[in-house]
Design an enzyme around this catalytic site. Sequence first.
Site, mmCIF file in Angstrom:
data_model
loop_
_atom_site.group_PDB
_atom_site.id
_atom_site.type_symbol
_atom_site.label_atom_id
_atom_site.label_comp_id
_atom_site.label_asym_id
_atom_site.label_seq_id
_atom_site.Cartn_x
_atom_site.Cartn_y
_atom_site.Cartn_z
ATOM 1 N N LYS A 124 76.229 45.685 86.859
ATOM 2 C CA LYS A 124 75.287 46.528 86.097
ATOM 3 C C LYS A 124 74.625 47.450 87.110
ATOM 4 C CE LYS A 124 71.576 47.463 84.677
ATOM 5 N NZ LYS A 124 70.981 48.803 84.918
ATOM 6 N N GLU A 183 68.033 39.696 96.492
ATOM 7 C CA GLU A 183 67.782 40.551 97.668
ATOM 8 C C GLU A 183 66.724 41.560 97.231
ATOM 9 O OE1 GLU A 183 69.216 39.939 100.535
ATOM 10 O OE2 GLU A 183 70.462 38.365 99.669
ATOM 11 N N CYS A 185 65.125 49.410 101.632
ATOM 12 C CA CYS A 185 64.325 48.184 101.481
ATOM 13 C C CYS A 185 63.851 47.620 102.810
ATOM 14 C CB CYS A 185 65.152 47.134 100.752
ATOM 15 S SG CYS A 185 66.767 46.886 101.493
ATOM 16 N N GLU A 232 54.956 47.990 98.959
ATOM 17 C CA GLU A 232 56.170 48.762 99.246
ATOM 18 C C GLU A 232 56.073 50.121 98.553
ATOM 19 O OE1 GLU A 232 59.865 47.411 97.458
ATOM 20 O OE2 GLU A 232 60.925 47.853 99.316
HETATM 21 P P1 NAD Z 1 64.450 47.519 90.039
HETATM 22 O O1 NAD Z 1 64.123 46.093 90.250
HETATM 23 O O2 NAD Z 1 63.586 48.325 89.164
HETATM 24 O O3 NAD Z 1 65.931 47.663 89.457
HETATM 25 C C1 NAD Z 1 67.043 47.052 90.054
HETATM 26 C C2 NAD Z 1 68.105 46.817 89.007
HETATM 27 O O4 NAD Z 1 67.577 45.934 88.029
HETATM 28 C C3 NAD Z 1 68.550 48.069 88.253
HETATM 29 O O5 NAD Z 1 69.929 48.010 87.993
HETATM 30 C C4 NAD Z 1 67.771 47.971 86.946
HETATM 31 O O6 NAD Z 1 68.423 48.611 85.878
HETATM 32 C C5 NAD Z 1 67.764 46.472 86.732
HETATM 33 N N1 NAD Z 1 66.687 45.980 85.870
HETATM 34 C C6 NAD Z 1 65.500 46.567 85.588
HETATM 35 N N2 NAD Z 1 64.789 45.816 84.727
HETATM 36 C C7 NAD Z 1 65.536 44.718 84.469
HETATM 37 C C8 NAD Z 1 65.334 43.541 83.690
HETATM 38 N N3 NAD Z 1 64.230 43.364 82.965
HETATM 39 N N4 NAD Z 1 66.301 42.593 83.690
HETATM 40 C C9 NAD Z 1 67.420 42.758 84.428
HETATM 41 N N5 NAD Z 1 67.670 43.850 85.172
HETATM 42 C C10 NAD Z 1 66.743 44.817 85.200
HETATM 43 O O7 NAD Z 1 64.547 48.124 91.501
HETATM 44 P P2 NAD Z 1 64.861 49.629 91.912
HETATM 45 O O8 NAD Z 1 63.649 50.433 91.698
HETATM 46 O O9 NAD Z 1 66.146 50.064 91.286
HETATM 47 O O10 NAD Z 1 65.168 49.442 93.471
HETATM 48 C C11 NAD Z 1 64.193 49.432 94.428
HETATM 49 C C12 NAD Z 1 63.904 48.028 94.889
HETATM 50 O O11 NAD Z 1 65.099 47.396 95.359
HETATM 51 C C13 NAD Z 1 62.946 48.016 96.058
HETATM 52 O O12 NAD Z 1 62.005 46.978 95.902
HETATM 53 C C14 NAD Z 1 63.873 47.736 97.240
HETATM 54 O O13 NAD Z 1 63.218 47.211 98.348
HETATM 55 C C15 NAD Z 1 64.871 46.802 96.634
HETATM 56 N N6 NAD Z 1 66.113 46.729 97.422
HETATM 57 C C16 NAD Z 1 66.404 45.587 98.138
HETATM 58 C C17 NAD Z 1 67.567 45.522 98.921
HETATM 59 C C18 NAD Z 1 67.916 44.297 99.743
HETATM 60 O O14 NAD Z 1 69.041 44.195 100.203
HETATM 61 N N7 NAD Z 1 66.986 43.376 99.960
HETATM 62 C C19 NAD Z 1 68.444 46.612 98.947
HETATM 63 C C20 NAD Z 1 68.108 47.750 98.210
HETATM 64 C C21 NAD Z 1 66.949 47.798 97.445
#
Ligand code: NAD
Length: 500
Positions: free
Chosen positions: A194, A269, A303, A402
């Site tokens: 997804k 992650e 991240c 963050e």
């Molecule tokens: P997000 O949590 O908003 O979304 C991530 C994914 O989750 C997307 O595909 C989104 O559609 C989905 N999602 C959103 N709501 C959901 C729900 N209720 N149930 C299931 N899935 C849902 O994060 P973002 O804004 O897309 O990404 C930024 C975040 O990701 C930051 O906190 C960043 O630090 C983190 N990140 C971590 C890593 C790592 O390896 N640790 C790598 C990249 C990004």
Amino acid sequence: MHTLTSSSVSLLPEVARFLDAGPLGGVIDGRDEQAADGATFETLDPGTGEHLATVAAMGPADVDRAVDAARRAFARSGWATMHPNDRAIWLHRLADEVERRKAIIGQIEALDAGKIEQQAQGDVQSFVDTLRYFNELALNTERRSALPVSGYEAWTTRQPWGACGFIVPWNFPMVLIGWNISPALAAGNTVVIKPAEDTPLSAIYLARLAREIGFPDGVINVVTGLGEIAGAALSRHPGLRRMSFTGSPEVGRMVAEACGRNLVPCKLELGGKGAAVIFDDVNIEETADKLARAITFHTGQVCCDATRWLVHESIFERFVDASVAALQRTKIGYQLDPGAEMGPVVSAKQRERVLGYLERGQRDGARAVLKGGAVDVAGHDGFYVSPALLAGSLENVAAREEIFGPVAFLAPFRDEAQAVELANDTDYGLANSVWSHDPRRASRVAEAMVAGNSWINAHNLFPLGVPYAGVNRSGMGGGVNSVETLFDYWRSQSMVRPTR
Ligand code: NAD
């Protein structure tokens, strides 16, 4: 034909054809599929704010179909049971084909994520390298181990789990899809991906490519759609055998809760608020320049970025000046323009988030040593911000939460003990770095900082084979990119026979 209205850059013909063939569906059981209810959403080019493509907004019924397809492919396509050598041929073929189309996928990714095109191509190469790495690792790992126990013949085998779910964010779609699905596929599992609603395109292209080279139907499925609908439906699906989520801690918690109800193991992650600890024996200009590059890399939407710069008090003001100078040299521009070093942030919402933190941070008492803020790029009405540096108390909201933009928070430290204490004073635990010419001190501090990753005299290092993971609010469940990750995608089964 799709064209860029506000740029002199022209699209590759294959990219224009891909974008025009909308609405773009998910890929389920080897077929392009629209949402059962016909719903769609729009993905934008963050560099222009213009429409890029219309994409299927899938819902629970579509997720059911995708998970069913992955389960059927696991049970019946032969993917899970084929000889590892044969599976390796498929995966190498996929890696080769993705590499051959690096320019195309890189341009799609650059357009969708607002990523500098050359960096997007680097992300595609990362996908290829990761797939090859896990493929070789799986080929060379013994799956049957004899156990020396008295009175019994006993052994264990490693078996793939079944259908695995992957929810990924928008900042590094190809890299994170590669890190996540490569070990799962190499171990013999089938996958449902997804992608984030801001960046669904590269995942669609990848699944179509797998189909084109003859992958068994249902081994790689993609459900496109909104997080709270498609993502939530995937995370609570009882047909999955494993889940891996990359994204924010808030959503990660919901995904883990949903998986927990089905007893599905879940890898998280999550975000970070990394520190860079800079001692007084560094080359100030060189170190400031490297950290400026780290915080502007993909416009700070990384991240594991160093977003708290802890600097020895004796060089603090000189370091601030060098950092300001380095950041002011950053060329901000449209992500496909060859001269641009830093592109836009991914969306208007993300720009509001960054600007909001700059404002709240200063209201909370921080000094803006480099103001940053919204910025115009001539001819491109996209979501651009310029880099910012704040300084002051580490209790400040901009030093604790963050931000996910090109913003760093600076504070001085007195001695090594205080530096470690400040670096560890965070709820997160993803990645930190230490900068010093004294190797013993650097190693000591690297080991004392509590996080999944400590880097020395550099930031953002991801050699394959080195585990990458977060602790505390930054993640749980084992991490990615190492031999341990491959083992996460095999379950262990024991066989025992009495011998007397
Ligand atoms: P997000 O949590 O908003 O979304 C991530 C994914 O989750 C997307 O595909 C989104 O559609 C989905 N999602 C959103 N709501 C959901 C729900 N209720 N149930 C299931 N899935 C849902 O994060 P973002 O804004 O897309 O990404 C930024 C975040 O990701 C930051 O906190 C960043 O630090 C983190 N990140 C971590 C890593 C790592 O390896 N640790 C790598 C990249 C990004």
